[in-house]
Design a protein around this motif. Structure first.
Motif, mmCIF file in Angstrom:
data_model
loop_
_atom_site.group_PDB
_atom_site.id
_atom_site.type_symbol
_atom_site.label_atom_id
_atom_site.label_comp_id
_atom_site.label_asym_id
_atom_site.label_seq_id
_atom_site.Cartn_x
_atom_site.Cartn_y
_atom_site.Cartn_z
ATOM 1 N N ALA A 60 0.739 -1.117 -0.107
ATOM 2 C CA ALA A 60 0.032 -0.162 -0.148
ATOM 3 C C ALA A 60 0.943 1.253 -0.054
ATOM 4 C CB ALA A 60 -0.974 0.094 1.093
ATOM 5 N N ASP A 61 0.390 2.421 -0.925
ATOM 6 C CA ASP A 61 1.147 3.476 -0.701
ATOM 7 C C ASP A 61 0.368 4.510 -0.618
ATOM 8 O OD1 ASP A 61 2.642 5.760 -1.462
ATOM 9 O OD2 ASP A 61 3.543 4.864 -3.370
ATOM 10 N N PRO A 62 0.521 5.141 0.487
ATOM 11 C CA PRO A 62 -0.549 6.045 0.933
ATOM 12 C C PRO A 62 -0.418 7.557 0.158
ATOM 13 C CG PRO A 62 1.141 6.280 2.693
ATOM 14 C CD PRO A 62 1.002 4.733 1.716
ATOM 15 N N GLU A 63 0.573 7.595 -0.412
ATOM 16 C CA GLU A 63 1.048 8.916 -1.167
ATOM 17 C C GLU A 63 0.368 8.772 -2.713
ATOM 18 O OE1 GLU A 63 2.762 11.527 -0.479
ATOM 19 O OE2 GLU A 63 2.768 10.735 1.714
ATOM 20 N N THR A 64 -0.027 7.567 -3.334
ATOM 21 C CA THR A 64 -0.551 7.496 -4.483
ATOM 22 C C THR A 64 -2.024 6.734 -4.346
ATOM 23 O OG1 THR A 64 0.380 5.358 -5.029
ATOM 24 C CG2 THR A 64 1.489 7.198 -5.730
ATOM 25 N N GLY A 65 -2.257 6.364 -3.124
ATOM 26 C CA GLY A 65 -3.407 5.574 -3.158
ATOM 27 C C GLY A 65 -3.536 4.138 -3.508
#
Length: 256
Positions: free
Chosen positions: A238-243
């Motif tokens: 999961a990448d919170p920056e890109t969603g």
């Protein structure tokens, strides 16, 4: 189940909803075959239950629905089934390419889960639900990171949006006490078809549509009454920056 709803009523209504989905996604399949495929003993029993739920016969409902709605658009709304909680919205991008050859049949063990329930329209309200209620609740539980689920009990294609039920759930660690008042359930085990997904929340509807519309009809399997869900593993990307996130889209299947 809803308050006051018996197990028999729940299963019957679940079969009706599965039948409605099959009427739309397999428009050339006779109503009798749909009825038998979703567990009714006869076309008449299916028609009675269907009329009670939708107010008209299966044939009339399918004709009217297809005359007034765009099926592809409706199927794309399956992204309302479960949305994970990105930290921020990312710019729109092209949907990832899906490889239905990656669909695998898995045998899942029953899982004890704790959950919070959202009732009402899905889609963005579910995303806000994760952000504002579920994540703070998970922090208060203070359990080690567990497998999490987004569980839809109603198909947004055929259910009243105000009555859609969605559970954000986490597995209960073995031996851990459950705080008083916490909602718990047993997520059914059994055979599921699982499609790996890696993308953003605004793309996941295409994956749901591909699994249900493109893979399922020719697979030799049919949906049964257990809920569909998205499974987020402990080590999921999961990448919170890109969603962007990873999960398995799981549908319960039985032999057709």
């Amino acid at each position: 189940m809803l308050a006051g709803e018996t197990l028999g009523s729940y299963i019957s209504q679940r079969r009706v909803r599965l039948g409605a989905h099959r009427l739309l996604t397999q428009p050339d399949l006779p109503v009798l075959q749909v009825a038998l495929a979703v567990g009714f003993g006869s076309g008449e029993a299916f028609a009675r239950a269907f009329r009670h739920r939708f107010g008209q016969s299966p044939t009339a409902w399918r004709q009217a629905w297809r005359a007034h709605r765009n099926l592809d658009q409706a199927l794309s709304n399956l992204d309302q089934m479960a949305l994970p909680p990105p930290e921020q919205n990312a710019p729109m991008s092209h949907a990832p390419t899906l490889d239905l050859a990656q669909v695998r049949l898995v045998e899942r063990l029953p899982a004890r889960i704790a959950y919070l329930r959202h009732e009402g329209p899905l889609g963005l309200p579910v995303q806000r639900f994760w952000q504002t209620q579920v994540q703070p609740w998970l922090r208060r539980l203070a359990w080690p990171t567990q497998v999490q689920y987004g569980i839809s009990h109603d198909d947004p294609m055929v259910s009243d949006p105000e009555r859609c039920r969605y559970d954000a759930a986490t597995e209960v660690p073995a031996g851990s006490p459950v705080p008083q008042g916490t909602l718990t359930a047993l997520l059914p085990g059994g055979r599921y078809a699982a499609l790996p997904f890696f993308g953003r929340a605004d793309h996941i509807g295409h994956a749901w549509a591909a699994l249900l519309r493109d893979w399922l009809p020719g697979s030799g399997w049919q949906l049964d009454y257990r809920p569909c869900f998205e499974c987020y593993s402990v080590d999921g990307r999961a990448d919170p920056e890109t969603g962007v996130f990873a999960c398995d889209i799981c549908i319960p299947v039985a032999l057709a």
